[in-house]
Scaffold this motif. Sequence first.
Motif, PDB file in Angstrom:
ATOM      1  N   LEU A 151     -34.142  95.915 -13.310  1.00 55.54           N
ATOM      2  CA  LEU A 151     -35.083  95.272 -12.383  1.00 55.54           C
ATOM      3  C   LEU A 151     -34.549  95.112 -10.950  1.00 55.54           C
ATOM      4  O   LEU A 151     -35.204  95.548  -9.996  1.00 55.54           O
ATOM      5  CB  LEU A 151     -35.513  93.928 -12.970  1.00 55.54           C
ATOM      6  N   PRO A 152     -33.356  94.501 -10.755  1.00 54.28           N
ATOM      7  CA  PRO A 152     -32.899  94.301  -9.368  1.00 54.28           C
ATOM      8  C   PRO A 152     -32.747  95.614  -8.605  1.00 54.28           C
ATOM      9  O   PRO A 152     -33.085  95.692  -7.429  1.00 54.28           O
ATOM     10  CB  PRO A 152     -31.527  93.629  -9.545  1.00 54.28           C
TER      11      PRO A 152
ATOM     12  N   LEU B 101     -38.441  83.738 -11.252  1.00 50.02           N
ATOM     13  CA  LEU B 101     -37.370  84.586 -11.760  1.00 50.02           C
ATOM     14  C   LEU B 101     -37.283  85.877 -10.951  1.00 50.02           C
ATOM     15  O   LEU B 101     -36.204  86.303 -10.528  1.00 50.02           O
ATOM     16  CB  LEU B 101     -37.636  84.901 -13.234  1.00 50.02           C
ATOM     17  N   LEU B 102     -38.464  86.478 -10.732  1.00 45.58           N
ATOM     18  CA  LEU B 102     -38.490  87.726  -9.969  1.00 45.58           C
ATOM     19  C   LEU B 102     -37.909  87.517  -8.574  1.00 45.58           C
ATOM     20  O   LEU B 102     -37.144  88.338  -8.076  1.00 45.58           O
ATOM     21  CB  LEU B 102     -39.920  88.253  -9.870  1.00 45.58           C
ATOM     22  N   ARG B 103     -38.283  86.378  -7.971  1.00 42.32           N
ATOM     23  CA  ARG B 103     -37.752  86.103  -6.638  1.00 42.32           C
ATOM     24  C   ARG B 103     -36.250  85.885  -6.705  1.00 42.32           C
ATOM     25  O   ARG B 103     -35.512  86.336  -5.830  1.00 42.32           O
ATOM     26  CB  ARG B 103     -38.429  84.859  -6.044  1.00 42.32           C
ATOM     27  N   ALA B 104     -35.789  85.186  -7.756  1.00 40.75           N
ATOM     28  CA  ALA B 104     -34.363  84.882  -7.873  1.00 40.75           C
ATOM     29  C   ALA B 104     -33.543  86.155  -8.011  1.00 40.75           C
ATOM     30  O   ALA B 104     -32.486  86.274  -7.409  1.00 40.75           O
ATOM     31  CB  ALA B 104     -34.114  83.957  -9.054  1.00 40.75           C
ATOM     32  N   VAL B 105     -34.043  87.111  -8.784  1.00 38.96           N
ATOM     33  CA  VAL B 105     -33.252  88.330  -8.951  1.00 38.96           C
ATOM     34  C   VAL B 105     -33.511  89.326  -7.830  1.00 38.96           C
ATOM     35  O   VAL B 105     -33.089  90.466  -7.926  1.00 38.96           O
ATOM     36  CB  VAL B 105     -33.467  89.013 -10.319  1.00 38.96           C
ATOM     37  N   GLY B 106     -34.239  88.906  -6.796  1.00 38.31           N
ATOM     38  CA  GLY B 106     -34.255  89.738  -5.603  1.00 38.31           C
ATOM     39  C   GLY B 106     -35.566  90.369  -5.208  1.00 38.31           C
ATOM     40  O   GLY B 106     -35.600  91.251  -4.368  1.00 38.31           O
ATOM     41  N   MET B 107     -36.678  89.895  -5.780  1.00 43.19           N
ATOM     42  CA  MET B 107     -37.954  90.430  -5.301  1.00 43.19           C
ATOM     43  C   MET B 107     -38.246  89.771  -3.960  1.00 43.19           C
ATOM     44  O   MET B 107     -38.154  88.555  -3.831  1.00 43.19           O
ATOM     45  CB  MET B 107     -39.070  90.149  -6.298  1.00 43.19           C
ATOM     46  N   SER B 108     -38.589  90.585  -2.964  1.00 43.23           N
ATOM     47  CA  SER B 108     -38.862  90.009  -1.655  1.00 43.23           C
ATOM     48  C   SER B 108     -40.282  89.449  -1.622  1.00 43.23           C
ATOM     49  O   SER B 108     -41.097  89.770  -2.469  1.00 43.23           O
ATOM     50  CB  SER B 108     -38.693  91.071  -0.571  1.00 43.23           C
ATOM     51  N   ARG B 109     -40.541  88.610  -0.631  1.00 41.32           N
ATOM     52  CA  ARG B 109     -41.889  88.044  -0.497  1.00 41.32           C
ATOM     53  C   ARG B 109     -42.914  89.143  -0.366  1.00 41.32           C
ATOM     54  O   ARG B 109     -44.005  89.073  -0.915  1.00 41.32           O
ATOM     55  CB  ARG B 109     -41.953  87.159   0.740  1.00 41.32           C
TER      56      ARG B 109
ATOM     57  N   PHE C  83     -30.124  82.549 -16.553  1.00 43.86           N
ATOM     58  CA  PHE C  83     -30.597  81.170 -16.682  1.00 43.86           C
ATOM     59  C   PHE C  83     -30.561  80.756 -18.145  1.00 43.86           C
ATOM     60  O   PHE C  83     -30.305  81.558 -19.044  1.00 43.86           O
ATOM     61  CB  PHE C  83     -32.019  81.042 -16.151  1.00 43.86           C
TER      62      PHE C  83
ATOM     63  N   THR D 189     -32.736  87.074   0.206  1.00 46.96           N
ATOM     64  CA  THR D 189     -33.329  87.732  -0.958  1.00 46.96           C
ATOM     65  C   THR D 189     -32.566  89.008  -1.281  1.00 46.96           C
ATOM     66  O   THR D 189     -32.247  89.278  -2.441  1.00 46.96           O
ATOM     67  CB  THR D 189     -34.807  88.066  -0.679  1.00 46.96           C
TER      68      THR D 189
ATOM     69  N   GLN E   9     -42.752  92.197  -1.526  1.00 50.27           N
ATOM     70  CA  GLN E   9     -42.994  92.843  -2.823  1.00 50.27           C
ATOM     71  C   GLN E   9     -43.868  91.973  -3.712  1.00 50.27           C
ATOM     72  O   GLN E   9     -44.712  92.453  -4.449  1.00 50.27           O
ATOM     73  CB  GLN E   9     -41.656  93.127  -3.516  1.00 50.27           C
TER      74      GLN E   9
ATOM     75  N   LEU F  92     -29.922  80.102  -3.639  1.00 47.25           N
ATOM     76  CA  LEU F  92     -31.260  79.669  -4.047  1.00 47.25           C
ATOM     77  C   LEU F  92     -31.642  78.401  -3.301  1.00 47.25           C
ATOM     78  O   LEU F  92     -32.800  78.058  -3.182  1.00 47.25           O
ATOM     79  CB  LEU F  92     -31.302  79.416  -5.555  1.00 47.25           C
TER      80      LEU F  92
ATOM     81  N   PHE G  13     -27.867  86.854 -12.034  1.00 46.52           N
ATOM     82  CA  PHE G  13     -28.253  85.539 -12.538  1.00 46.52           C
ATOM     83  C   PHE G  13     -28.450  85.538 -14.040  1.00 46.52           C
ATOM     84  O   PHE G  13     -29.011  86.481 -14.601  1.00 46.52           O
ATOM     85  CB  PHE G  13     -29.605  85.119 -11.958  1.00 46.52           C
TER      86      PHE G  13
ATOM     87  N   ARG H  66     -29.291  88.196  -2.900  1.00 47.98           N
ATOM     88  CA  ARG H  66     -29.441  87.869  -4.327  1.00 47.98           C
ATOM     89  C   ARG H  66     -29.638  89.126  -5.152  1.00 47.98           C
ATOM     90  O   ARG H  66     -29.134  89.265  -6.257  1.00 47.98           O
ATOM     91  CB  ARG H  66     -30.655  86.944  -4.527  1.00 47.98           C
ATOM     92  N   ARG H  67     -30.430  90.024  -4.564  1.00 46.80           N
ATOM     93  CA  ARG H  67     -30.769  91.242  -5.291  1.00 46.80           C
ATOM     94  C   ARG H  67     -29.537  92.137  -5.467  1.00 46.80           C
ATOM     95  O   ARG H  67     -29.301  92.678  -6.535  1.00 46.80           O
ATOM     96  CB  ARG H  67     -31.854  91.970  -4.491  1.00 46.80           C
TER      97      ARG H  67
ATOM     98  N   LEU I 115     -36.100  96.854  -7.676  1.00 49.50           N
ATOM     99  CA  LEU I 115     -36.618  96.070  -6.553  1.00 49.50           C
ATOM    100  C   LEU I 115     -35.996  96.563  -5.253  1.00 49.50           C
ATOM    101  O   LEU I 115     -36.639  96.580  -4.207  1.00 49.50           O
ATOM    102  CB  LEU I 115     -36.311  94.585  -6.756  1.00 49.50           C
TER     103      LEU I 115
END
Lengths: 855, 266
Positions: B134-135, A761-769, B117, B106, A771, B82, B115, B109-110, B138
């Motif tokens: 959160l986004p 989920l974190l990756r999907a909403v934009g957390m980079s590798r 789900f 990434t 991070q 994705l 999103f 997406r951010r 980030l």
Amino acid sequence: MFYLSLRSLLNNKMRYLLTGLTVTLGVCFIVVSFSLSDGFRQAFSTSIEQELAAIDVAVIPNEVSGIPSDTDNVLPAGSLEKVNKTAGVADAVGSVTADLSSVETAAGDKLNFDSSSVGLWAEDSPFRNESIVDGVAPTDGQFVIDSAIAEQLDMKIGDKFTLKAGDKTDDLTLAGLTETRQADGTTKPAEQFGELVATLWVPERTVYELGQFDPGTYTLILVKTVDGTSVTEVQQSLMSNLGDDVEVQNVQELASEIQASVDSQIAVMERVLLGFAFVSIAVAAFIIYNTFAMLISQRMREIGLLRAIGAGTRQIRTSVVSEAAAIGLIAAVVGIGLGLLVKIGLISLLSSTLDADLELPTVLSVRTVVAALMAGVGVTVVAAAVPALRAGSVSPVVAMSGISVKPGNISRGRLLLGAVVFIVGIVGGWFGLFAASGTTQTITSLAVGAVGVFAGVVAISPLLAIGVSKLLGVLVSRIFGLSGQIAAENSRRSPKRTATTSAALMIGLALVTTTLVVGESVKSQVSETIDTRLVADYAIFTDEDPIPESVATEIENRPEIGISMRGSDGFFTTASGDGFSNEEHYVDGVQVQNLGKLFDLDFSEGRVPSSGTTEVAIPKRDADRRNLSVGDTVTIDFLEPATFTVSGVYQDVLIFDSWLTDSDVIGPLAGAEFETNWMAMSVADGFTPEQAKAVTESATADIEGLTIEDRASFNEEVRSQIDTVLGIVSALLLLSVLIAFIGIGLTLALSVFERTRELGLLRAVGMSRRQMKRMVRTEAIIIALFGALLGIGIGLLFGSSAVAALPDQIASATTVPIVRLSLLALTASVVGLVAAVLPARRAARLDVLDAISVE
Amino acid sequence: MENLTTDPHFNQPRPASTNATATLNRSEVGGASGVSKIYGEGDNQVVALDNVDVTFTQGEFTAIMGPSGSGKSTLMHCLAGLDRPTGGQVRIGTSNLETLNEKRLTELRRDKIGFVFQAFNLVPTLNAAENIVLPMRLAGTKPDPVWLEKVIAAVGLEQRLNHKPEQLSGGQQQRVAVARALASQPEIIFADEPTGNCDSVTSSEILGFMRMAVDDLNQTIVMVTHDVSAASYADRVLFLADGALVQSLENPTPDSVLTCLRTLTA
Ligand SMILES: Nc1ncnc2c1ncn2[C@@H]1O[C@H](COP(=O)(O)OP(=O)(O)OP(=O)(O)O)[C@@H](O)[C@H]1O
Ligand SMILES: [Mg+2]
């Protein structure tokens, strides 16, 4: 159900591999401890057997009470004749050896032995293992020596050497070379256990002259009995023929006596190693517990399903326990193999650092195997027991409803119990340090104390984990932003898990901190004690030869020297008094008139002995133990027992720890044994220490092995000894710390797996590798830092208690080595980072799509 | 109109699409051309998407429907960066997704995509407010406070902002998820069965909220759903069958959607 355990083993290979590894390392440590000491034991016993192979009976001098000396320790003249006349004796050979202080070449170079002696070359002895391989047997003015040693030191047949023993010297020519065959058929090498010990074989006259023995006396008579006679009977007849002055031992008695003294030294080493092995195993237990707890909570659904389709509580528990047992067994077996390899590695490492050919037989005794298996399987099963119980009591409904990783609450009971255990630990430790009498009581209470404190802290630590990670959380989210915040929240989410993982690290670090704190406190106090109590500016010590009277007088008469005092090495002798007898003590003879001027011994009562009297000053430790105070009398055994009056009780422990008497009084009592072995002195007004030292050095230039020690070098010596101990302890604890870090890696890997969905989920909403990696690493740092903080905290507690219990001259105030401790914490977090490398990489490589599709 | 009585929206105002804003600013914010996705090889080959062309314009609420296994999720994953299609191109804003590396994807997406789900939308250790921003956190950017207030007010969760997800009901959690998707003002929001786990009351709450985001906040939303009434909240419904786009229905009603579905499965 067993196939389930097996399947689960195969499905979770990596995790089990790492869990097993922690057990393997602990077991490996045990095996190394045992096999090393068994190896040493066997090596010694083989060499003893081999030395004694041809001997049936040995006649040795009776142990003399009081001060033993070379010349005391001989069989009276005429003994050999008496032995020869005894019925049943086939062959008897007298042997006599004398220690040498040095062997010099014709050019005046000292040969580089670790120790050397002259021994009687008995040409026809059946007991001799040496045989001449080159040249001839020694006659008057000649000697022979082992060919390997000769080669190593470049000695050639025909070369001349000067042998010194005490004030005697003799010039001898090397006449031949020998070889010593060993039981296994090989030739004895020049060095054994890294030591070059040389015997120069000489004819009778030389050994008697150098050793100053009376002709006809021997230090040892070896006997071979007539074939067919009973050794015991011969032994009996020898005893009645020779009287009480000698001791007659048959070969078994001889061997077991030697073996026993070796064994007791090996046993000390073995126990110390096992103690550290125990720490490693205990740390591994935490990791195992944690892994199983996490695996069970991740398998809640699966277990619930099994329960729903009819698996019984028992079956579930058995399945978990069998899993643990299987891991423990495999890990222990691997640990045994690894342990043997490590042992061989250690020996060859030791060989190369000592530049010697160390060879220890590889012994795998039944005891080692049993201990290793018991530790491996036992620890794993016990550690997995609680998770197993929990797994069994999972209700089908709860498990099906999908509460998979809900952390358990920290129960009040647990906290209360923890507090109680902690207090018990504190009380136990206090009792051990301050109130216990006797070693067993002290060690037992200290053990109770340490275990209690650790267990108590472990029980309470989840609560601390919440608080500390909140605090650290504020810090790390400042530094690492959101990744830091989520990491901190994670470590708080399951405080028990964080706490257990940290606890594993805590143990090792607490012990390191304890040694650090005690070591540093001792160092700083020692420096202070040396500065305040040591009035003398420097001292000289001899290694072997005494300081000759002429040299001592010369030094005393120099204007550069202020006050000086001669002293003898402590006589190790026995003393008796009111309520004790034949207790062993060191008795020093010093020029008491100057004692008080050069040393402040911190008398708790009384004073320094008066010159010319039979007075003695004793350390407080002995006074307390034997209830001695000023005016009491004690009997000290010199050549004859003599009565002394206690003149004072001193508290110093650093400079002296012996019974101090007037050298002029005990000189005559101790006879020829009395010699000046050291002198302490101050620099006269108007001269610099350098001038005084230069004078002293030139006066003592001829004395071999003389050292000059001043305050600074004494201080340095004590410090380096402490550092050595510190280094050894840290090295032995290293393994437990390593295991703890594997634990951190394992916990993180499991929690990454557990949180796949969330990470996706974190990756999907934009957390980079990046991070993501940072987040996992930060969690590792939090766990490591928490463990380090707990460990350092407990270490400070232990350390300061130990300092309080130590005598004030050694350590009075606790020194907190802030820099070193901060370095320790820093290192812990860095290594925590390293432990997180794989889990972090795994988290970062998580396929987003797969992760969010996980149900 | 014989099914009107069964329509859950019968007594509610009809989800509006003929809003004034809807006619404004009809620029394209994303789309796909000739997108295909093939799983496996040879005999095991599954064509999940077959040459799909689609565009999404700003302020439009699109629903995607189709039988199970028709490729709805696959399409959405490809559209949202994705997953990478085996053929064709996907555009979000001005970017062609094909040309982006993992890092850029990434960031896309951010910053550009929101999103929602079906479940587990929230990070359990963060509270509602933290989940919403959160986004942006980030990205290291500050949320626009005026916009954020508007979004939070719209979700109606002012009193619940400090609550952790486990303290919120399923519907509330989904609303927080929608708020998060809105908060960063993305170009487009993708929602895969956002009401799949909700009862009808909660569903209409969430759908009403999404409708409002489109109408009042001019957001663009693409939603996959199985629910006929959920689809009727959208401005248009796209029907997928065997990986291909087979029909498009503007201004859907539950009835028209149902009819369409029937003809498709027939
Ligand atoms: N990783 C994969 N490997 C192989 N085939 C896949 C994979 N993912 C999806 N498919 C196949 O692609 C097709 C489309 O799947 P998709 O999940 O997009 O369907 P869907 O329309 O979302 O279905 P549902 O309504 O059940 O969610 C299905 O036939 C599916 O079996
Ligand atoms: Mg789907």
